[in-house]
Design a protein around this motif. Structure first.
Motif, PDB file in Angstrom:
ATOM      1  N   THR A   3       0.698  -1.261  -0.119  1.00 22.45           N
ATOM      2  CA  THR A   3       0.027  -0.006  -0.002  1.00 22.45           C
ATOM      3  C   THR A   3       0.896   1.211  -0.088  1.00 22.45           C
ATOM      4  OG1 THR A   3      -1.702  -1.158   1.253  1.00 22.45           O
ATOM      5  CG2 THR A   3      -1.775   1.296   1.173  1.00 22.45           C
ATOM      6  N   PRO A   4       0.491   2.279  -1.043  1.00 21.86           N
ATOM      7  CA  PRO A   4       1.487   3.454  -0.886  1.00 21.86           C
ATOM      8  C   PRO A   4       1.407   4.271   0.330  1.00 21.86           C
ATOM      9  CG  PRO A   4       0.069   3.206  -2.899  1.00 21.86           C
ATOM     10  CD  PRO A   4      -0.474   2.238  -1.872  1.00 21.86           C
ATOM     11  N   LYS A   5       2.252   4.827   0.825  1.00 20.13           N
ATOM     12  CA  LYS A   5       2.378   5.687   2.070  1.00 20.13           C
ATOM     13  C   LYS A   5       1.540   6.877   1.672  1.00 20.13           C
ATOM     14  CE  LYS A   5       6.625   4.111   4.278  1.00 20.13           C
ATOM     15  NZ  LYS A   5       7.993   4.251   4.864  1.00 20.13           N
ATOM     16  N   HIS A   6       0.945   7.433   2.605  1.00 21.34           N
ATOM     17  CA  HIS A   6       0.164   8.832   2.520  1.00 21.34           C
ATOM     18  C   HIS A   6       1.029   9.885   2.825  1.00 21.34           C
ATOM     19  CE1 HIS A   6      -4.122  10.271   2.732  1.00 21.34           C
ATOM     20  NE2 HIS A   6      -3.479  11.051   1.439  1.00 21.34           N
ATOM     21  N   VAL A   7       1.437  10.863   2.059  1.00 22.00           N
ATOM     22  CA  VAL A   7       2.253  11.832   2.514  1.00 22.00           C
ATOM     23  C   VAL A   7       1.456  13.030   2.264  1.00 22.00           C
ATOM     24  CG1 VAL A   7       4.368  13.029   1.868  1.00 22.00           C
ATOM     25  CG2 VAL A   7       4.372  10.660   1.892  1.00 22.00           C
ATOM     26  N   ALA A   8       1.541  14.310   3.215  1.00 18.41           N
ATOM     27  CA  ALA A   8       1.124  15.703   3.041  1.00 18.41           C
ATOM     28  C   ALA A   8       2.272  16.408   2.592  1.00 18.41           C
ATOM     29  CB  ALA A   8       0.476  15.708   4.398  1.00 18.41           C
ATOM     30  N   VAL A   9       1.961  17.087   1.356  1.00 17.37           N
ATOM     31  CA  VAL A   9       2.978  18.102   0.698  1.00 17.37           C
ATOM     32  C   VAL A   9       2.600  19.496   1.172  1.00 17.37           C
ATOM     33  CG1 VAL A   9       4.264  18.645  -1.129  1.00 17.37           C
ATOM     34  CG2 VAL A   9       3.467  16.511  -1.018  1.00 17.37           C
ATOM     35  N   TYR A  10       3.441  20.393   1.914  1.00 18.98           N
ATOM     36  CA  TYR A  10       3.044  21.661   2.180  1.00 18.98           C
ATOM     37  C   TYR A  10       4.062  22.476   1.726  1.00 18.98           C
ATOM     38  CZ  TYR A  10       1.404  25.380   5.608  1.00 18.98           C
ATOM     39  OH  TYR A  10       0.909  26.403   6.161  1.00 18.98           O
ATOM     40  N   TYR A  11       3.765  23.252   0.543  1.00 18.89           N
ATOM     41  CA  TYR A  11       4.325  24.299  -0.094  1.00 18.89           C
ATOM     42  C   TYR A  11       4.149  25.591   0.591  1.00 18.89           C
ATOM     43  CZ  TYR A  11       5.479  27.404  -3.968  1.00 18.89           C
ATOM     44  OH  TYR A  11       6.055  28.385  -4.848  1.00 18.89           O
ATOM     45  N   ALA A  36       4.273  17.772 -11.164  1.00 18.40           N
ATOM     46  CA  ALA A  36       3.564  16.398 -11.306  1.00 18.40           C
ATOM     47  C   ALA A  36       4.306  15.237 -12.054  1.00 18.40           C
ATOM     48  CB  ALA A  36       2.275  16.698 -12.125  1.00 18.40           C
ATOM     49  N   THR A  37       5.061  15.714 -12.936  1.00 23.08           N
ATOM     50  CA  THR A  37       5.775  14.475 -13.787  1.00 23.08           C
ATOM     51  C   THR A  37       6.638  13.746 -12.663  1.00 23.08           C
ATOM     52  OG1 THR A  37       5.632  15.620 -15.852  1.00 23.08           O
ATOM     53  CG2 THR A  37       7.496  13.962 -15.358  1.00 23.08           C
ATOM     54  N   ILE A  38       7.529  14.696 -11.878  1.00 20.85           N
ATOM     55  CA  ILE A  38       8.569  13.970 -10.752  1.00 20.85           C
ATOM     56  C   ILE A  38       7.557  13.251  -9.853  1.00 20.85           C
ATOM     57  CG2 ILE A  38      10.004  14.450  -8.682  1.00 20.85           C
ATOM     58  CD1 ILE A  38      10.754  17.018 -10.450  1.00 20.85           C
ATOM     59  N   PHE A  39       6.497  13.686  -9.400  1.00 18.08           N
ATOM     60  CA  PHE A  39       5.780  12.843  -8.105  1.00 18.08           C
ATOM     61  C   PHE A  39       4.954  11.610  -8.902  1.00 18.08           C
ATOM     62  CE2 PHE A  39       6.412  16.755  -5.888  1.00 18.08           C
ATOM     63  CZ  PHE A  39       6.153  16.532  -4.605  1.00 18.08           C
ATOM     64  N   HIS A  44       3.383   4.866  -7.248  1.00 16.44           N
ATOM     65  CA  HIS A  44       3.422   3.243  -6.660  1.00 16.44           C
ATOM     66  C   HIS A  44       3.888   3.168  -5.331  1.00 16.44           C
ATOM     67  CE1 HIS A  44       7.603   3.877  -8.244  1.00 16.44           C
ATOM     68  NE2 HIS A  44       7.770   2.500  -7.462  1.00 16.44           N
ATOM     69  N   GLN A  45       4.567   4.264  -4.836  1.00 15.66           N
ATOM     70  CA  GLN A  45       4.980   4.249  -3.422  1.00 15.66           C
ATOM     71  C   GLN A  45       4.387   5.022  -2.395  1.00 15.66           C
ATOM     72  OE1 GLN A  45       9.226   4.975  -3.801  1.00 15.66           O
ATOM     73  NE2 GLN A  45       9.659   3.252  -5.164  1.00 15.66           N
ATOM     74  N   LEU A  46       4.027   6.371  -3.368  1.00 17.40           N
ATOM     75  CA  LEU A  46       3.323   7.540  -2.126  1.00 17.40           C
ATOM     76  C   LEU A  46       2.263   8.036  -2.929  1.00 17.40           C
ATOM     77  CD1 LEU A  46       6.654   9.536  -1.918  1.00 17.40           C
ATOM     78  CD2 LEU A  46       5.810   7.810  -0.354  1.00 17.40           C
ATOM     79  N   GLN A  47       1.203   8.330  -1.885  1.00 15.86           N
ATOM     80  CA  GLN A  47      -0.263   9.072  -2.419  1.00 15.86           C
ATOM     81  C   GLN A  47       0.115  10.274  -1.988  1.00 15.86           C
ATOM     82  OE1 GLN A  47      -3.701   7.221  -1.109  1.00 15.86           O
ATOM     83  NE2 GLN A  47      -4.960   9.381  -1.101  1.00 15.86           N
ATOM     84  N   ALA A 136      12.049  10.263  -2.045  1.00 17.52           N
ATOM     85  CA  ALA A 136      12.644   8.635  -1.755  1.00 17.52           C
ATOM     86  C   ALA A 136      13.157   8.582  -0.253  1.00 17.52           C
ATOM     87  CB  ALA A 136      14.085   8.677  -2.506  1.00 17.52           C
ATOM     88  N   ALA A 137      13.162   9.559   0.442  1.00 15.29           N
ATOM     89  CA  ALA A 137      13.461   9.582   1.873  1.00 15.29           C
ATOM     90  C   ALA A 137      12.196   8.820   2.514  1.00 15.29           C
ATOM     91  CB  ALA A 137      13.576  10.877   2.670  1.00 15.29           C
ATOM     92  N   PHE A 138      11.133   8.869   1.979  1.00 14.83           N
ATOM     93  CA  PHE A 138       9.911   8.266   2.684  1.00 14.83           C
ATOM     94  C   PHE A 138       9.864   6.745   2.673  1.00 14.83           C
ATOM     95  CE2 PHE A 138       8.539  12.639   1.873  1.00 14.83           C
ATOM     96  CZ  PHE A 138       8.096  13.108   3.175  1.00 14.83           C
ATOM     97  N   SER A 139      10.861   6.170   1.826  1.00 13.98           N
ATOM     98  CA  SER A 139      11.045   4.568   1.820  1.00 13.98           C
ATOM     99  C   SER A 139      12.056   4.206   2.757  1.00 13.98           C
ATOM    100  CB  SER A 139      11.407   4.350   0.433  1.00 13.98           C
ATOM    101  OG  SER A 139      12.999   4.789   0.218  1.00 13.98           O
ATOM    102  N   LEU A 140      12.693   5.233   3.614  1.00 12.97           N
ATOM    103  CA  LEU A 140      13.680   4.665   4.425  1.00 12.97           C
ATOM    104  C   LEU A 140      12.871   3.934   5.628  1.00 12.97           C
ATOM    105  CD1 LEU A 140      16.206   7.693   4.293  1.00 12.97           C
ATOM    106  CD2 LEU A 140      16.526   5.166   3.642  1.00 12.97           C
ATOM    107  N   SER A 141      13.356   2.691   6.121  1.00 10.28           N
ATOM    108  CA  SER A 141      12.582   2.026   7.045  1.00 10.28           C
ATOM    109  C   SER A 141      12.813   2.373   8.402  1.00 10.28           C
ATOM    110  CB  SER A 141      13.141   0.494   7.043  1.00 10.28           C
ATOM    111  OG  SER A 141      12.429  -0.251   7.941  1.00 10.28           O
ATOM    112  N   ASP A 142      11.755   2.760   9.133  1.00 10.23           N
ATOM    113  CA  ASP A 142      11.674   3.090  10.355  1.00 10.23           C
ATOM    114  C   ASP A 142      12.400   4.472  10.753  1.00 10.23           C
ATOM    115  OD1 ASP A 142      10.396   0.672  11.427  1.00 10.23           O
ATOM    116  OD2 ASP A 142      12.256  -0.360  11.415  1.00 10.23           O
TER     117      ASP A 142
END
Length: 333
Positions: A3-11, A36-39, A44-47, A136-142
């Motif tokens: 399941t993709p991780k759910h991330v809030a992006v604050y600009y 958008a292209t980068i995100f 498949h990893q992040l929502q 990519a940092a959100f894929s780091l375990s724990d």
């Protein structure tokens, strides 16, 4: 399927999303569409859900009220997301990272700050690499720290500084080094991540918009007279003193008397080294009289960390012992 991780992006603003105006570069609101292209590469990893600060600001215009607003945003999102990404101007990013790390410890999720030296829409911008590093940092375990992601490197917020206005490698952490490095071909490498510990109860410290922290850097000459006069006639809520080497200062009677006077008024004076990789400590006799005047040894604090600590101390009415305990908890002394 994971399941993709759910991330809030604050600009919040900053160069990464700026566009040219008749008056020069200014924050624009369409960064989400530009990025958008980068995100999409991480879909498949992040929502990711986008949130836009109102107003967007150049980070050199940041105020204590902005910090409290951003902390309130963090409070409103932390329980519902697996991570928070804050897009921020580079000028004060290290200050904000330190504030967030110290004001919101034990969130249990990663808070990653990034930005860029050149706007995303500009040719040869460093923004794509910085966004890739952050996402990519959100894929780091724990991994649950507050950190700065920049130029393929991940830096702990505590101790980080902006070190260049001209190079893509614009941030560093001279005291504690890099947490990890990332590249598109190898992913994460040279990792030095903190060992995960048992989750602690969330802590929330507020920021008063009226906290007055004065920062002074010692230099040879009349600078000492200016500092003494300011402390004597305009005492603040806290003082960061960037002294020489291992925390040494001149043994000037008037200066030491001013330090002693405000210390007796329970106004904290945090003594740090002005050296990039320096530690204020009781090494030389030259600093003995300053230490006996009531200052707090800031150890490995850099300016950004020291300012964050005293801003929170003034806002939350911490006593000297609470500041010293925090310094030990963060392994700064």
């Amino acid at each position: 399927m994971t399941t993709p991780k759910h991330v809030a992006v604050y600009y919040t603003g900053g160069t990464i999303g700026m566009q040219q105006t008749p008056a020069g570069l200014a924050p624009a609101t369409n960064l989400a569409s530009l990025a958008a292209t980068i995100f999409q590469q991480y879909s498949h990893q992040l929502q990711c859900d986008w949130f836009i600060s109102e107003p967007l600001i150049d980070s050199s215009a940041i105020t204590l009220s902005n910090w409290q607003t951003w902390l309130n945003w963090i409070d409103s999102k932390a329980a519902d997301y697996d991570g928070l990404l804050i897009l921020h101007g580079t000028d004060t990013m290290a200050y904000s990272a330190n504030i967030i790390a110290l004001a919101r410890p034990h969130l249990g999720i990663p808070v990653i700050l990034t930005g860029a030296m050149l706007p995303l829409a500009t040719a040869n911008s460093d923004a794509p690499l910085n966004l890739h590093t952050a996402l990519a940092a959100f894929s780091l375990s724990d991994f649950t720290q507050t950190a700065i992601a920049f130029n393929g490197q991940l830096w702990s917020a505590i101790g980080s500084s902006k070190i260049s206005t001209e190079q893509a490698e614009a941030f560093a952490n001279p005291q504690f080094g890099t947490l990890a490095q990332w590249s598109a071909t190898t992913g994460w490498f040279n990792t030095n991540l903190p060992t995960s510990s048992s989750p602690a109860a969330p802590i929330r410290y507020c920021i008063s918009p009226y906290a007055r922290i004065h920062c002074f850097t010692l230099t040879p000459g009349a600078n000492l007279d200016m500092i003494t006069a300011s402390l004597t006639h305009n005492p603040p809520d806290g003082v960061v003193l960037q002294s020489y080497g291992n925390g040494n200062t001149p043994t000037d009677a008037s200066f030491l008397a001013a330090i002693r006077q405000i210390s007796q008024q329970s106004i904290p004076v945090l003594n740090i080294s002005q050296v990039l990789q320096g530690c204020a400590s009781a090494v030389y006799a030259q600093g003995h009289e300053l230490r006996t005047a009531g200052i707090i040894n800031g150890g490995r604090c850099n300016l950004e960390t020291a300012l964050a600590i005293l801003t929170l101390a003034a806002s939350n009415h911490w006593k000297k012992e609470q500041i010293e305990n925090l310094l030990h908890q963060q392994q700064l002394v």
